[in-house]
Design a protein around this motif. Structure first.
Motif, mmCIF file in Angstrom:
data_model
loop_
_atom_site.group_PDB
_atom_site.id
_atom_site.type_symbol
_atom_site.label_atom_id
_atom_site.label_comp_id
_atom_site.label_asym_id
_atom_site.label_seq_id
_atom_site.Cartn_x
_atom_site.Cartn_y
_atom_site.Cartn_z
ATOM 1 N N ASN A 45 0.808 -1.213 0.000
ATOM 2 C CA ASN A 45 0.000 0.000 0.000
ATOM 3 C C ASN A 45 0.844 1.267 0.000
ATOM 4 O O ASN A 45 0.356 2.327 -0.362
ATOM 5 C CB ASN A 45 -0.961 0.021 1.193
ATOM 6 N N LEU A 46 2.089 1.160 0.424
ATOM 7 C CA LEU A 46 2.971 2.326 0.477
ATOM 8 C C LEU A 46 3.662 2.485 -0.881
ATOM 9 O O LEU A 46 4.869 2.343 -1.015
ATOM 10 C CB LEU A 46 3.997 2.176 1.602
ATOM 11 N N THR A 47 2.841 2.767 -1.882
ATOM 12 C CA THR A 47 3.357 2.953 -3.237
ATOM 13 C C THR A 47 3.411 4.444 -3.545
ATOM 14 O O THR A 47 2.736 5.251 -2.887
ATOM 15 C CB THR A 47 2.441 2.267 -4.266
ATOM 16 N N VAL A 48 4.184 4.791 -4.533
ATOM 17 C CA VAL A 48 4.288 6.203 -4.941
ATOM 18 C C VAL A 48 2.914 6.756 -5.322
ATOM 19 O O VAL A 48 2.539 7.842 -4.865
ATOM 20 C CB VAL A 48 5.323 6.377 -6.075
ATOM 21 N N PRO A 49 2.109 6.037 -6.128
ATOM 22 C CA PRO A 49 0.790 6.581 -6.459
ATOM 23 C C PRO A 49 -0.087 6.823 -5.225
ATOM 24 O O PRO A 49 -0.786 7.838 -5.152
ATOM 25 C CB PRO A 49 0.174 5.513 -7.368
ATOM 26 N N ASN A 50 -0.045 5.910 -4.262
ATOM 27 C CA ASN A 50 -0.868 6.091 -3.059
ATOM 28 C C ASN A 50 -0.375 7.273 -2.233
ATOM 29 O O ASN A 50 -1.186 8.021 -1.672
ATOM 30 C CB ASN A 50 -0.887 4.821 -2.218
ATOM 31 N N VAL A 51 0.931 7.453 -2.149
ATOM 32 C CA VAL A 51 1.486 8.602 -1.418
ATOM 33 C C VAL A 51 1.057 9.901 -2.106
ATOM 34 O O VAL A 51 0.667 10.872 -1.450
ATOM 35 C CB VAL A 51 3.025 8.496 -1.299
ATOM 36 N N ILE A 52 1.092 9.917 -3.433
ATOM 37 C CA ILE A 52 0.667 11.107 -4.182
ATOM 38 C C ILE A 52 -0.814 11.391 -3.923
ATOM 39 O O ILE A 52 -1.209 12.543 -3.715
ATOM 40 C CB ILE A 52 0.942 10.926 -5.692
ATOM 41 N N THR A 53 -1.634 10.347 -3.922
ATOM 42 C CA THR A 53 -3.071 10.524 -3.678
ATOM 43 C C THR A 53 -3.324 11.070 -2.280
ATOM 44 O O THR A 53 -4.133 11.996 -2.096
ATOM 45 C CB THR A 53 -3.819 9.191 -3.888
ATOM 46 N N VAL A 54 -2.635 10.527 -1.277
ATOM 47 C CA VAL A 54 -2.797 11.020 0.094
ATOM 48 C C VAL A 54 -2.326 12.471 0.187
ATOM 49 O O VAL A 54 -2.955 13.304 0.856
ATOM 50 C CB VAL A 54 -2.050 10.105 1.098
ATOM 51 N N ALA A 55 -1.246 12.801 -0.517
ATOM 52 C CA ALA A 55 -0.766 14.187 -0.530
ATOM 53 C C ALA A 55 -1.807 15.108 -1.155
ATOM 54 O O ALA A 55 -2.007 16.241 -0.694
ATOM 55 C CB ALA A 55 0.558 14.281 -1.278
ATOM 56 N N ARG A 56 -2.494 14.631 -2.202
ATOM 57 C CA ARG A 56 -3.556 15.438 -2.828
ATOM 58 C C ARG A 56 -4.653 15.731 -1.814
ATOM 59 O O ARG A 56 -5.122 16.863 -1.707
ATOM 60 C CB ARG A 56 -4.123 14.716 -4.053
ATOM 61 N N ILE A 57 -5.028 14.734 -1.046
ATOM 62 C CA ILE A 57 -6.047 14.934 -0.015
ATOM 63 C C ILE A 57 -5.547 15.924 1.037
ATOM 64 O O ILE A 57 -6.293 16.796 1.489
ATOM 65 C CB ILE A 57 -6.444 13.583 0.628
ATOM 66 N N ALA A 58 -4.275 15.799 1.411
ATOM 67 C CA ALA A 58 -3.708 16.668 2.456
ATOM 68 C C ALA A 58 -3.637 18.133 2.034
ATOM 69 O O ALA A 58 -3.635 19.022 2.882
ATOM 70 C CB ALA A 58 -2.321 16.168 2.852
ATOM 71 N N THR A 59 -3.603 18.394 0.727
ATOM 72 C CA THR A 59 -3.548 19.791 0.270
ATOM 73 C C THR A 59 -4.882 20.512 0.422
ATOM 74 O O THR A 59 -4.917 21.740 0.457
ATOM 75 C CB THR A 59 -3.129 19.900 -1.216
ATOM 76 N N ILE A 60 -5.971 19.772 0.518
ATOM 77 C CA ILE A 60 -7.302 20.389 0.509
ATOM 78 C C ILE A 60 -7.491 21.397 1.642
ATOM 79 O O ILE A 60 -7.894 22.543 1.377
ATOM 80 C CB ILE A 60 -8.413 19.321 0.489
#
Length: 188
Positions: A6-21
Motif C-alpha cells: 500500500n505504500l506505493t508512490v501513487p498512493n502517497v501522491i493521492t494522500v498528498a492530494r487529499i492533504a492539500t485540501i
C-alpha cells in the motif's frame, strides 16, 4: 507485506492530494489576493497529480486496492470542498450554484449507487466521459480561482463551470440508466 504493497508512490501522491485540501481552503478563505494565488498554484498541482498517480500506478504496475479506493475519493473531496469554499468566499454567484449543486449531487449519488450495486456484485466501470468530467471540473475551478485575480475571466469561468455541470449531469444519467435494470429488478 500489505503495508509495503500500500505504500506505493501513487498512493502517497493521492494522500498528498487529499492533504492539500485544507491548505487550499484556508488560503482561499483568508481573502488575501496573494494567498489566492498560492491557493490556485497548489490546487493546480494537486489537480495534476490525479493524472500522475494513475500514470505511475499503471506504468510501474503499482495499482492497488487502496489506490483504487482512494483516488476517486481524493478527486471528489478536492472538487467538492474547494467548490464549497469558493461558494463560501463569494467567488460564485447565485446562478453558479446551479451547476455546483448538480456537480455535488452527482459526486455523492453515483458513489452511493456504486456501493449499493457492489453489494449485488454489479460493477459500473468508469467511462471515458466521466474521466473528462473530472478534468473539466478541475479546469473550471482553476478558472474560478483566477477570476478572483483577473475579473475579465468571468464569462470564461461561467461557461466552463456550466459545461462541467452539464457533463457531470450527463454522466450521472448514463450511470443511472446503466444501473436501472439492477435497481428495478429487471436484470437478466
Amino acid at each position: 507485506m500489505t503495508r509495503a504493497r500500500n505504500l506505493t508512490v501513487p498512493n502517497v501522491i493521492t494522500v498528498a492530494r487529499i492533504a492539500t485540501i485544507p491548505v487550499i481552503v484556508w488560503l482561499l478563505t483568508t481573502g488575501d489576493i496573494g494567498m489566492r494565488v498560492v491557493a490556485v498554484i497548489i490546487f493546480a498541482v494537486a489537480a495534476g497529480t490525479d493524472w500522475v498517480d494513475g500514470f505511475i500506478a499503471r506504468r510501474f504496475n503499482q495499482v492497488s486496492p487502496l489506490g483504487r479506493m482512494l483516488d476517486p475519493i481524493a478527486d471528489k473531496l478536492l472538487v467538492g470542498l474547494v467548490l464549497t469554499a469558493l461558494a463560501w468566499d463569494g467567488s460564485l454567484s447565485a446562478l453558479d450554484l446551479v451547476p455546483v449543486m448538480a456537480i455535488l449531487f452527482r459526486e455523492f449519488f453515483i458513489p452511493g449507487l456504486r456501493e449499493f450495486l457492489g453489494n449485488a456484485q454489479v460493477v459500473l466501470p468508469v467511462s471515458r466521459l466521466a474521466k473528462w468530467k473530472t478534468t473539466i471540473q478541475l479546469v473550471a475551478i482553476i478558472v474560478i480561482f483566477l477570476e478572483g485575480i483577473l475579473p475579465n475571466l468571468r464569462l470564461a469561468s461561467d461557461v466552463i463551470l456550466w459545461l462541467a455541470g452539464a457533463i457531470t449531469v450527463w454522466t450521472g444519467i448514463q450511470y443511472f440508466a446503466a444501473s436501472w435494470p439492477h435497481l428495478s429488478g429487471e436484470e437478466k
